[in-house]
Design a protein around this motif. Structure first.
Motif, PDB file in Angstrom:
ATOM      1  N   SER A 134       0.831  -1.207   0.000  1.00 23.23           N
ATOM      2  CA  SER A 134       0.000   0.000   0.000  1.00 23.23           C
ATOM      3  C   SER A 134       0.862   1.252   0.000  1.00 23.23           C
ATOM      4  O   SER A 134       0.511   2.256  -0.621  1.00 23.23           O
ATOM      5  CB  SER A 134      -0.916  -0.003   1.226  1.00 23.23           C
ATOM      6  N   LEU A 151     -11.015   9.690  -4.014  1.00 28.25           N
ATOM      7  CA  LEU A 151     -10.187  10.463  -4.942  1.00 28.25           C
ATOM      8  C   LEU A 151     -10.908  11.707  -5.416  1.00 28.25           C
ATOM      9  O   LEU A 151     -10.292  12.727  -5.690  1.00 28.25           O
ATOM     10  CB  LEU A 151      -9.794   9.574  -6.138  1.00 28.25           C
ATOM     11  N   ARG A 200       1.021   6.981  -6.673  1.00 28.97           N
ATOM     12  CA  ARG A 200       0.013   8.009  -6.906  1.00 28.97           C
ATOM     13  C   ARG A 200       0.650   9.399  -6.898  1.00 28.97           C
ATOM     14  O   ARG A 200       0.280  10.272  -7.676  1.00 28.97           O
ATOM     15  CB  ARG A 200      -1.079   7.924  -5.835  1.00 28.97           C
ATOM     16  N   SER A 220      -4.863   2.966   1.668  1.00 32.37           N
ATOM     17  CA  SER A 220      -4.059   3.839   0.815  1.00 32.37           C
ATOM     18  C   SER A 220      -4.908   4.891   0.120  1.00 32.37           C
ATOM     19  O   SER A 220      -4.412   5.964  -0.236  1.00 32.37           O
ATOM     20  CB  SER A 220      -3.305   3.005  -0.223  1.00 32.37           C
ATOM     21  N   SER A 221      -6.196   4.600  -0.081  1.00 32.54           N
ATOM     22  CA  SER A 221      -7.073   5.596  -0.705  1.00 32.54           C
ATOM     23  C   SER A 221      -7.388   6.738   0.249  1.00 32.54           C
ATOM     24  O   SER A 221      -7.865   7.792  -0.176  1.00 32.54           O
ATOM     25  CB  SER A 221      -8.376   4.934  -1.172  1.00 32.54           C
ATOM     26  N   ALA A 230     -11.940  -0.504  -1.166  1.00 31.83           N
ATOM     27  CA  ALA A 230     -10.826  -0.017  -1.976  1.00 31.83           C
ATOM     28  C   ALA A 230     -11.303   0.420  -3.359  1.00 31.83           C
ATOM     29  O   ALA A 230     -10.878   1.465  -3.873  1.00 31.83           O
ATOM     30  CB  ALA A 230      -9.759  -1.098  -2.098  1.00 31.83           C
ATOM     31  N   GLY A 275     -13.019   3.633  -2.917  1.00 32.87           N
ATOM     32  CA  GLY A 275     -12.074   4.694  -2.597  1.00 32.87           C
ATOM     33  C   GLY A 275     -11.290   5.184  -3.797  1.00 32.87           C
ATOM     34  O   GLY A 275     -10.924   6.359  -3.875  1.00 32.87           O
ATOM     35  N   TYR A 276     -11.027   4.297  -4.754  1.00 34.48           N
ATOM     36  CA  TYR A 276     -10.268   4.677  -5.943  1.00 34.48           C
ATOM     37  C   TYR A 276     -11.163   5.045  -7.119  1.00 34.48           C
ATOM     38  O   TYR A 276     -10.666   5.222  -8.228  1.00 34.48           O
ATOM     39  CB  TYR A 276      -9.325   3.543  -6.342  1.00 34.48           C
TER      40      TYR A 276
END
Length: 263
Positions: A83, A259, A90, A165-166, A248, A251-252
């Motif tokens: 992650s 995002l 990113r 990670s998001s 996830a 989130g992406y």
């Protein structure tokens, strides 16, 4: 399907090349569990008594008990490390290029999960080999039976890392967020102590360990190493993996996920 498999192969090879170039990462992944196995376990052996409980059919030493938990530790730390590379990608812009590929976003994220899980499994088997060299051996069939358990656990923990990670905007914030996830998840589980031992000190701690998905992942690995199937642990681990992966993907998603808020 052909394009999807090409993408999977490319992402796995990219992660494998990155892993080969970062030899220190492989060594660090083994140092943590080996310290627990060879140093801490020696001190806890006399202080912690273990009763006979499934999948064990006789009394065992503390070193034998914590091997499945330390395999889970390897998968947990590698999932978080993967992650971290996502946050770095990113910031550098390569992650945006990946997500703009003409393939479903969920498939691209799943490819990253497969790549990180493959590396985690390699590290876990290396640790089991080192443990066997020090005399801590499992049944021969268990080394084969544990492969699906390691894969499911690796995907679940990798999906958790993807979801986290998001949430992270900058690379500098990653370490702090991970400390609030890795250590509570590891220590409040059955990786180091059985549930009945936790219940002796605190019923609340026992209940927290019982609902911790990492506990179920560790038990899945523990039973698999002895050639036994734990349906409850498999169900909870798979369910947690699905939930984390859906988070996830959301989130992406630039249209609905986190995002969009960052933008």
């Amino acid at each position: 399907m052909t394009h999807a498999l090409v993408a999977l192969n490319a992402i796995v090879l990219r992660e494998a090349q990155r892993f080969v170039q970062q030899r220190g990462r492989f060594v660090a992944a083994l140092v943590r569990p080996l310290i627990w196995l060879l140093v801490f376990a020696a001190g806890f052996r006399a202080a912690l008594g273990l009763s006979i409980a499934p999948p064990y059919q006789t009394y065992i030493t503390y070193e034998v008990y914590i091997v499945p938990g330390l395999c889970g530790m390897i998968l947990l730390f590698n999932g978080m490390q993967s992650s971290l590379s996502l946050v770095y990608d990113r910031e550098m812009g390569s992650m945006r290029l990946l997500l703009t590929a003409p393939l479903p976003r969920w498939w691209l994220l799943f490819c990253r999960l497969v790549a990180s899980t493959a590396i985690s499994i390699l590290q876990a088997y290396t640790f089991l080999a080192v443990a066997a060299a020090f005399g801590i051996r499992m049944p021969a069939s268990g080394y084969i039976a544990v492969l699906p358990a390691l894969a499911i656990t690796g995907i679940m923990l990798g999906a958790l890392g993807l979801a986290l990670s998001s949430l992270i905007k900058q690379l500098e914030n990653f370490a702090g967020v991970m400390n609030f996830v890795i250590f509570p998840m590891f220590f409040l589980s059955t990786a180091l102590y059985p549930l009945w031992k936790m219940a002796e000190s605190s019923t609340l701690l026992r209940d927290i360990c019982a609902v911790n998905p990492f506990s179920h992942a560790v038990e899945l690995i523990r039973f698999a190493l002895y050639g036994q199937f734990n349906a409850g642990a498999l169900g909870w681990t798979a369910l947690a993996g699905i939930v984390f992966f859906l988070l996830a993907v959301w989130g992406y998603d630039p249209a609905r996920g986190l995002l969009r808020r960052k933008g």
